[in-house]
Design an enzyme around this catalytic site. Structure first.
Site, PDB file in Angstrom:
ATOM      1  N   LYS A 105      15.448  -4.053 -28.652  1.00 43.87           N
ATOM      2  CA  LYS A 105      15.367  -5.518 -28.658  1.00 43.87           C
ATOM      3  C   LYS A 105      15.955  -6.135 -27.389  1.00 43.87           C
ATOM      4  O   LYS A 105      15.569  -7.234 -27.003  1.00 43.87           O
ATOM      5  CB  LYS A 105      16.028  -6.090 -29.910  1.00 43.87           C
ATOM      6  CG  LYS A 105      15.210  -5.834 -31.181  1.00 43.87           C
ATOM      7  CD  LYS A 105      15.704  -6.625 -32.376  1.00 43.87           C
ATOM      8  CE  LYS A 105      14.746  -6.459 -33.556  1.00 43.87           C
ATOM      9  NZ  LYS A 105      15.243  -7.077 -34.780  1.00 43.87           N
TER      10      LYS A 105
ATOM     11  N   LYS B  20       6.682   0.061 -34.607  1.00 46.59           N
ATOM     12  CA  LYS B  20       6.620  -0.285 -36.029  1.00 46.59           C
ATOM     13  C   LYS B  20       6.133  -1.721 -36.194  1.00 46.59           C
ATOM     14  O   LYS B  20       6.325  -2.546 -35.306  1.00 46.59           O
ATOM     15  CB  LYS B  20       7.986  -0.096 -36.688  1.00 46.59           C
ATOM     16  CG  LYS B  20       8.965  -1.204 -36.418  1.00 46.59           C
ATOM     17  CD  LYS B  20      10.121  -1.154 -37.401  1.00 46.59           C
ATOM     18  CE  LYS B  20      10.934  -2.445 -37.311  1.00 46.59           C
ATOM     19  NZ  LYS B  20      10.320  -3.574 -38.014  1.00 46.59           N
TER      20      LYS B  20
ATOM     21  N   LYS C 290       8.313  -8.269 -37.585  1.00 46.58           N
ATOM     22  CA  LYS C 290       8.184  -9.720 -37.681  1.00 46.58           C
ATOM     23  C   LYS C 290       8.320 -10.385 -36.329  1.00 46.58           C
ATOM     24  O   LYS C 290       7.631 -11.333 -36.010  1.00 46.58           O
ATOM     25  CB  LYS C 290       9.291 -10.282 -38.585  1.00 46.58           C
ATOM     26  CG  LYS C 290       8.952 -10.275 -40.059  1.00 46.58           C
ATOM     27  CD  LYS C 290      10.000 -11.066 -40.843  1.00 46.58           C
ATOM     28  CE  LYS C 290      10.994 -10.149 -41.516  1.00 46.58           C
ATOM     29  NZ  LYS C 290      12.241  -9.958 -40.807  1.00 46.58           N
TER      30      LYS C 290
HETATM   31  P1  ATP Z   1      12.486  -8.041 -36.982  1.00 46.95           P
HETATM   32  O1  ATP Z   1      11.347  -7.640 -36.082  1.00 46.95           O
HETATM   33  O2  ATP Z   1      12.881  -9.481 -36.821  1.00 46.95           O
HETATM   34  O3  ATP Z   1      13.653  -7.110 -36.913  1.00 46.95           O
HETATM   35  P2  ATP Z   1      11.484  -6.669 -39.257  1.00 46.95           P
HETATM   36  O4  ATP Z   1      10.028  -6.687 -39.483  1.00 46.95           O
HETATM   37  O5  ATP Z   1      12.064  -5.454 -38.641  1.00 46.95           O
HETATM   38  O6  ATP Z   1      11.878  -7.974 -38.455  1.00 46.95           O
HETATM   39  P3  ATP Z   1      13.753  -6.918 -41.023  1.00 46.95           P
HETATM   40  O7  ATP Z   1      14.087  -8.225 -41.660  1.00 46.95           O
HETATM   41  O8  ATP Z   1      14.534  -6.521 -39.820  1.00 46.95           O
HETATM   42  O9  ATP Z   1      12.180  -6.927 -40.672  1.00 46.95           O
HETATM   43  O10 ATP Z   1      13.859  -5.754 -42.110  1.00 46.95           O
HETATM   44  C1  ATP Z   1      13.766  -5.996 -43.509  1.00 46.95           C
HETATM   45  C2  ATP Z   1      13.505  -4.692 -44.224  1.00 46.95           C
HETATM   46  O11 ATP Z   1      12.152  -4.239 -43.982  1.00 46.95           O
HETATM   47  C3  ATP Z   1      14.400  -3.515 -43.790  1.00 46.95           C
HETATM   48  O12 ATP Z   1      14.748  -2.760 -44.931  1.00 46.95           O
HETATM   49  C4  ATP Z   1      13.522  -2.699 -42.878  1.00 46.95           C
HETATM   50  O13 ATP Z   1      13.886  -1.326 -42.846  1.00 46.95           O
HETATM   51  C5  ATP Z   1      12.160  -2.886 -43.532  1.00 46.95           C
HETATM   52  N1  ATP Z   1      11.071  -2.752 -42.558  1.00 46.95           N
HETATM   53  C6  ATP Z   1      10.925  -3.494 -41.431  1.00 46.95           C
HETATM   54  N2  ATP Z   1       9.821  -3.131 -40.774  1.00 46.95           N
HETATM   55  C7  ATP Z   1       9.246  -2.120 -41.498  1.00 46.95           C
HETATM   56  C8  ATP Z   1       8.073  -1.327 -41.329  1.00 46.95           C
HETATM   57  N3  ATP Z   1       7.277  -1.501 -40.284  1.00 46.95           N
HETATM   58  N4  ATP Z   1       7.777  -0.392 -42.269  1.00 46.95           N
HETATM   59  C9  ATP Z   1       8.598  -0.212 -43.334  1.00 46.95           C
HETATM   60  N5  ATP Z   1       9.728  -0.923 -43.548  1.00 46.95           N
HETATM   61  C10 ATP Z   1      10.055  -1.880 -42.646  1.00 46.95           C
HETATM   62 MG    MG Z   2      14.136  -5.403 -38.105  1.00 44.84          MG
END
Ligand code: ATP
Ligand code: MG
Length: 326
Positions: free
Chosen positions: A111, A192, A195
Site C-alpha cells: 500500500k 487480490k 476495495k
Molecule cells: P482494502 O483494499 O481497503 O484493504 P479489502 O478489500 O482488502 O479493502 P478489508 O476491509 O481490508 O478489504 O478486509 C476485510 C476482510 O475481507 C478481511 O478478512 C480480508 O482478509 C478479507 N478479504 C479482503 N480481500 C479479499 C479477497 N480478495 N479474497 C478473500 N478475502 C478477502
Molecule cells: Mg485489506
C-alpha cells in the site's frame, strides 16, 4: 471473552465478492452469542479519504453485514471508533511492537509502494488490528488469506505482552475458508480483489446489479488454451475455479471434471449464475435495510455499548499491568 472477532474497513468501493466469500459470509453462518464483528473505520483513515464518504461507507458496510445475516440479537456488531479503548490499547501495543516487525508487513509494502509520504497510521495499522482482536480476548479470527501475516503479528504481540507483563491476552488463532480465501482481481489476476486498489472491472461489487456482475465475470481475464483446469500457469482460470468452488461448495477437482472439454464460455455463464444466485438474497436484504439507516445506526450504538463493556474489562487489567496510575 469472544469466541470470534473480525472486522472490515469502510474503504474504497462497497464490499466485494472477495470480502463476502473470504470473510463475512462465514461470520454470519458461524455466528455465536459471544462473537464480535466490527466496521473498522479508524483503519480506513490510513489512506487518503473523504470524511463525508467515510461516514456514509461506515453505515453502508454495516448494512451489508446485516444483509449477509449478522444478527444483532446473537452477536455484537459495532463501529470501531465508538469504542475508544481500541485507540487506547493500540497506543499501548505500539510500545510493544517493534519497527522491525512492522517493516516486514507485506500489506504496508504494497500500500505504501515504497513512498515515504504515506501516513504513520498505515505503518502501525497492524498494531491497531492487534488491539481490535486482543481487546475482546478473541479465540478465533475468521479472515481472508491476505490477513495471515497480520494475524501472526497479533499473536506475537499478545505473547510478548503476556511474557513481559503477566498473562493478560488470549492468543488468537486465524481461520480461513476452504475455498475463496483469496479471490483475485478479475482483470489483474496477480493482485487480490481489493476495495481500495482494484478497478471497478476487477471486482464483483456487492452493489452491482446482476447484469453488471455477469458482464464482469464474462470479461474476466482467462488464460491461453481453452481448458478449465487449475494450474500455476493458469492464474485466471484457477481463480474462477476457486470462486465457483466457494460459491457452490463443490471441490476444484469436481468442477474440472464437470467442465472437461467445454471451453470457457459455458464455465463463465455458470459462474455468473451461481454468483448472482448466492448474492440475490443478500442484495435484496441490503436494499430493504438501506431504506432505514436510522435503524442500522441504532443497532450499531447498542452493539457499541455491549462491546465497550467487554473492552473496558480487558483495559482495567491492561492499565494496571503496564503501570498506569489509577
Ligand atoms: P482494502 O483494499 O481497503 O484493504 P479489502 O478489500 O482488502 O479493502 P478489508 O476491509 O481490508 O478489504 O478486509 C476485510 C476482510 O475481507 C478481511 O478478512 C480480508 O482478509 C478479507 N478479504 C479482503 N480481500 C479479499 C479477497 N480478495 N479474497 C478473500 N478475502 C478477502
Ligand atoms: Mg485489506
Amino acid at each position: 471473552m469472544a469466541r470470534a472477532f473480525s472486522g472490515i474497513q469502510p474503504s474504497g468501493s462497497s464490499p466485494h465478492l472477495g470480502n463476502y466469500l473470504g470473510a463475512f459470509r462465514r461470520w454470519a453462518e458461524d455466528q455465536q452469542p459471544d462473537d464480535v464483528y466490527c466496521v473498522v473505520d479508524l483503519h480506513a483513515m490510513t489512506l487518503p479519504y473523504d470524511p463525508q464518504e467515510l461516514r456514509e461507507r461506515t453505515i453502508a458496510v454495516a448494512t451489508w453485514l446485516l444483509a449477509a445475516g449478522i444478527d444483532p440479537d446473537v452477536s455484537t456488531l459495532f463501529v470501531q471508533s465508538h469504542v475508544r479503548e481500541h485507540s487506547e490499547l493500540a497506543w499501548i501495543l505500539n510500545c510493544v511492537a517493534t519497527t522491525g516487525e512492522l517493516r516486514r508487513m507485506v500489506q504496508f509494502k504494497e500500500k505504501s509502494k515504497g513512498s515515504e509520504s504515506v501516513t504513520v497510521g498505515l505503518f502501525t495499522y497492524p498494531v491497531l488490528q492487534a488491539a481490535d482482536i486482543l481487546l475482546y480476548q478473541a479465540r478465533e479470527v475468521p479472515i481472508g488469506e491476505d490477513q495471515r501475516q497480520h494475524l501472526e503479528l497479533s499473536r506475537d504481540i499478545a505473547l510478548r505482552f503476556n511474557h513481559r507483563y503477566g498473562d493478560t491476552f488470549t492468543v488468537p488463532r486465524p481461520t480461513f475458508p476452504p475455498a475463496g480465501a483469496r479471490i483475485m482481481d478479475l482483470q489483474d489476476v496477480h493482485a487480490k480483489m481489493s476495495k481500495s486498489v482494484s478497478s471497478p472491472q476487477g471486482i464483483v461489487d456487492l452493489l452491482d446489479d446482476e447484469r453488471a456482475t455477469e458482464r464482469k465475470i464474462k470479461r474476466a481475464v482467462t488464460d491461453s488454451g481453452g481448458e478449465v483446469r487449475a494450474a500455476h500457469d493458469k492464474p485466471g482460470v484457477t481463480n474462477l475455479l476457486d470462486l465457483l468452488a466457494a460459491v457452490t461448495g463443490a471441490t476444484t477437482g469436481e468442477l474440472e471434471q464437470r467442465y472437461q472439454g467445454q471451453g470457457y464460455g459455458a464455465f463463465k455463464t455458470e459462474i455468473a449464475e451461481a454468483v448472482n444466485g448466492v448474492l440475490r438474497p443478500v442484495r435484496q436484504r441490503y436494499a430493504e435495510l438501506a431504506a432505514d439507516p436510522g435503524a442500522v445506526a441504532e443497532i450499531l450504538h447498542k452493539g457499541a455499548d455491549r462491546a465497550r463493556a467487554m473492552a473496558e474489562d480487558t483495559m482495567r487489567t491492561v492499565r494496571e499491568r503496564v503501570g498506569l496510575l489509577r
